[in-house]
Design an enzyme around this catalytic site. Structure first.
Site, PDB file in Angstrom:
ATOM      1  N   ASP A   1      43.552   7.210  64.018  1.00 31.64           N
ATOM      2  CA  ASP A   1      42.886   7.050  62.707  1.00 31.64           C
ATOM      3  C   ASP A   1      44.565   6.635  61.838  1.00 31.64           C
ATOM      4  O   ASP A   1      45.299   7.190  61.612  1.00 31.64           O
ATOM      5  CB  ASP A   1      43.482   8.410  62.117  1.00 31.64           C
TER       6      ASP A   1
ATOM      7  N   LYS B   1      36.194  17.111  66.018  1.00 29.68           N
ATOM      8  CA  LYS B   1      36.989  15.733  66.330  1.00 29.68           C
ATOM      9  C   LYS B   1      37.752  14.514  66.810  1.00 29.68           C
ATOM     10  O   LYS B   1      38.371  15.545  67.727  1.00 29.68           O
ATOM     11  CB  LYS B   1      37.904  15.676  64.939  1.00 29.68           C
TER      12      LYS B   1
ATOM     13  N   ASP C   1      41.283   8.417  53.946  1.00 27.02           N
ATOM     14  CA  ASP C   1      41.625   9.130  54.962  1.00 27.02           C
ATOM     15  C   ASP C   1      41.146  10.309  55.100  1.00 27.02           C
ATOM     16  O   ASP C   1      41.686  11.066  56.249  1.00 27.02           O
ATOM     17  CB  ASP C   1      43.409   9.235  54.308  1.00 27.02           C
TER      18      ASP C   1
ATOM     19  N   LYS D   1      47.662   4.927  56.178  1.00 29.44           N
ATOM     20  CA  LYS D   1      48.870   5.994  55.667  1.00 29.44           C
ATOM     21  C   LYS D   1      50.001   4.139  56.222  1.00 29.44           C
ATOM     22  O   LYS D   1      49.821   3.620  56.830  1.00 29.44           O
ATOM     23  CB  LYS D   1      48.640   5.968  57.817  1.00 29.44           C
TER      24      LYS D   1
ATOM     25  N   ARG E   1      36.250  15.119  58.287  1.00 26.37           N
ATOM     26  CA  ARG E   1      35.026  15.740  57.635  1.00 26.37           C
ATOM     27  C   ARG E   1      33.777  15.077  57.608  1.00 26.37           C
ATOM     28  O   ARG E   1      32.895  15.819  57.797  1.00 26.37           O
ATOM     29  CB  ARG E   1      35.609  16.672  56.052  1.00 26.37           C
TER      30      ARG E   1
HETATM   31  N1  BES Z   1      44.171  13.297  60.648  1.00 30.59           N
HETATM   32  C1  BES Z   1      44.340  13.051  59.353  1.00 30.59           C
HETATM   33  C2  BES Z   1      45.530  14.902  59.181  1.00 30.59           C
HETATM   34  C3  BES Z   1      46.506  14.965  60.040  1.00 30.59           C
HETATM   35  C4  BES Z   1      47.758  14.730  59.540  1.00 30.59           C
HETATM   36  C5  BES Z   1      46.458  14.958  61.391  1.00 30.59           C
HETATM   37  C6  BES Z   1      49.323  14.986  60.011  1.00 30.59           C
HETATM   38  C7  BES Z   1      47.829  14.924  61.905  1.00 30.59           C
HETATM   39  C8  BES Z   1      49.048  15.388  61.120  1.00 30.59           C
HETATM   40  C9  BES Z   1      43.416  13.427  58.754  1.00 30.59           C
HETATM   41  O1  BES Z   1      42.810  12.046  58.829  1.00 30.59           O
HETATM   42  C10 BES Z   1      44.006  13.146  57.096  1.00 30.59           C
HETATM   43  O2  BES Z   1      44.542  11.324  57.081  1.00 30.59           O
HETATM   44  N2  BES Z   1      43.824  13.913  56.194  1.00 30.59           N
HETATM   45  C11 BES Z   1      44.581  13.448  54.859  1.00 30.59           C
HETATM   46  C12 BES Z   1      43.447  13.801  54.224  1.00 30.59           C
HETATM   47  C13 BES Z   1      43.464  13.833  52.521  1.00 30.59           C
HETATM   48  C14 BES Z   1      43.476  12.051  52.276  1.00 30.59           C
HETATM   49  C15 BES Z   1      42.683  14.465  51.618  1.00 30.59           C
HETATM   50  C16 BES Z   1      45.415  14.496  54.733  1.00 30.59           C
HETATM   51  O3  BES Z   1      45.997  15.557  55.140  1.00 30.59           O
HETATM   52  O4  BES Z   1      46.721  13.627  53.804  1.00 30.59           O
HETATM   53 ZN    ZN Z   2      41.859  12.243  61.176  1.00 29.73          ZN
HETATM   54 MN    MN Z   3      42.390  10.316  58.198  1.00 32.90          MN
END
Ligand code: BES
Ligand code: ZN
Ligand code: MN
Length: 480
Positions: free
Chosen positions: A239, A234, A316, A246, A320
């Site tokens: 992000d 990735k 967010d 966020k 994937r």
């Molecule tokens: N890059 C983030 C995941 C992440 C969270 C990395 C904390 C490092 C520290 C990813 O893109 C994300 O935002 N995932 C979401 C998915 C959800 C919206 C289904 C998450 O885990 O909150």
């Molecule tokens: Zn992410």
């Molecule tokens: Mn994300």
């Protein structure tokens, strides 16, 4: 980075280890784990570092003690250190030299300072004492140096801020580094990706400040074999969450969302430098996940290179999406015969395993066993999660083939299973390093604040094993 077997040269300081017990009459130092004591031997100052109880000593503890010893001496501005490894090798065996050397080198890592001219990294020379009898000492130290250098490089890439490291500059940096070690590098821009139908990838990066790039690095270490492992990382260089923005409190680490990309790229560089007999292709979908007028929205239905339609439940959950197309690219254009993907993918894995352990999903027993054996060599921690049939249903789309969020929890597992839908039945492994890629404060003595370089060493060891186990002869078509 410099480490070699000592030829008896004069060093400024020696680092020696001691197990718990009465180490010396008349001093309070008992060898308790990570305790330290300074003494003199024939006029040379010696830092004694405690290893704890002999029966509890393992390679991880040896790594931690070595790193702590070296860090202590660096703080004292020592410029040459003789590390006496005889006690550790006596307890853990000759093969543990690499681990000790690796973490001693990692203790030399310093954050690059961007606010000044690039400051020279502190050059501390490390000399290994007590390994003179070991026949492969030189090889072990060379491997330690290659690995430590690549872990540090991964840390540099991940620590770099999003305004300096964005898809195009990440591509340029990787082309430069990859060509130096003999990788075949190519970079696809958004037009070339569009021609291939990479809609899932391009949707995330659409209208962002910086356009997306697909970075491909190929290593042909075993030209006789048609087996090839895809290493898909990735590469979200920032992000923000997109329209599912966020909260400000979660934005501290958004620049580190390309740690999976750094891990696979740096592991491949280490494989190339060591001349490993394996074919591997790194595919990195690099994009920004931002809010812009043309950014994607929850509820959107998008296509993908595979032809599958995806509905967006949350912008967010972008990782994937870009990984799905990168996996399809690796299979259809690079002819991968197995797929490993790695990503800072879910907050859920951090809730489960904290900052020391990464989540693992795998649908192939042999691949999984090989990876976990590789993790024993690197002393990284991975824990396998189950793939039960009901989890699969949680990402079925209502209006499309698949949804990018789960209807029923299991955030880490369902994120992985989303990616597996694009693996076309090949042996597949997924690593979620959202917890382990970044650490503040450091959890282990060989880490430093910020990026950890998670994944580099285990993927390197795993790919060597995989190459060994999956060799065939493409020319003759014969099995051997
Ligand atoms: N890059 C983030 C995941 C992440 C969270 C990395 C904390 C490092 C520290 C990813 O893109 C994300 O935002 N995932 C979401 C998915 C959800 C919206 C289904 C998450 O885990 O909150
Ligand atoms: Zn992410
Ligand atoms: Mn994300």
């Amino acid at each position: 980075m410099n480490i070699c077997v000592s030829n008896g040269e004069a060093v400024q300081f020696e680092l020696r280890f001691a197990c718990e017990g009465k180490v010396q009459e008349d001093v309070p130092f008992t060898g308790e784990f990570l305790s330290k004591w300074i003494t003199f031997d024939g006029g040379i100052p010696v830092l004694l570092m405690g290893l704890g109880k002999r029966a509890e000593l393992d390679r991880k503890r040896a790594r931690r003690a070595a790193a702590k010893g070296v860090s202590t001496l660096i703080e004292m501005e020592v410029s040459s250190i003789g590390i006496d490894v005889s006690l550790i090798l006596g307890v853990l065996g000759e093969g543990s030299l690499r681990a000790v050397a690796e973490s001693a080198l990692l203790a030399l890592y310093r954050l690059p300072g961007w606010h000044f001219e690039e400051k020279a990294r502190r050059e501390t020379a490390l000399f290994i004492k007590g390994a003179e009898e070991i026949t492969d000492a030189q090889e072990q130290l060379e491997e330690a140096r290659r690995l430590a250098e690549q872990v540090c490089r991964a840390r540099d890439l991940v620590n770099a801020p999003s305004n300096l490291l964005y898809p195009q500059t990440m591509a340029e940096e990787m082309v430069r580094l990859g060509q130096k070690v003999g990788l075949s590098m190519s970079v696809l821009d958004e037009k070339q990706a569009a021609e291939l139908g990479m809609e899932a990838f391009l949707t995330v990066g659409k209208d962002a400040a910086q356009p997306p790039r697909l970075i491909v690095a190929r290593y042909d270490g075993d030209p006789e074999s048609s087996e090839r492992i895809a290493l898909v990382g990735k590469g979200i260089t920032c992000d923000t969450g997109g329209y599912c923005l966020k909260p400000a409190s979660s934005m501290g680490g958004i620049k580190g969302d390309m740690a999976g990309a750094a891990a696979v790229f740096c592991a491949l560089c280490a494989l190339a430098e060591s001349g490993a007999r394996v074919n591997a292709t790194v595919v990195i979908p690099a994009a920004e996940n931002r809010i812009a007028p043309g950014s994607f929205l929850p509820g959107d239905i998008i296509g993908s290179m595979s032809g599958k339609k995806i509905e967006i439940g949350n912008t967010d959950a972008e990782g994937r999406l870009v990984l799905a197309d990168a996996v399809t690219y690796a299979i259809r254009r690079e002819h991968a015969t197995a797929v490993l993907d790695i990503a800072t993918l879910t907050g859920a894995v951090v809730s489960m395993f904290g900052f020391t352990t990464a989540g693992l999903l795998c649908d192939d027993e042999e691949m999984c066993a090989d990876f976990l054996r590789a993790a024993e060599l690197s002393d990284e921690q991975y824990w396998r999660l189950p793939i039960f049939p009901e989890y699969e249903r949680m990402i079925d789309g209502k209006l499309s083939d698949v949804s990018n969020v789960s209807t029923d929890g299991c955030g880490t597992i369902t994120a992985g299973l989303f990616i597996r839908r694009f693996a076309e039945g090949l042996p597949w492994m997924h690593l979620d390093i959202a917890g382990t890629a970044w650490t503040d404060p450091p959890r282990w003595e060989y880490q430093s604040k910020g990026a950890t370089g998670a994944g580099v060493t285990t993927i390197y060891h795993f790919c060597r094993r995989w190459g060994e186990a999956h060799r065939n002869s493409a020319q003759s078509g014969a099995e051997n």
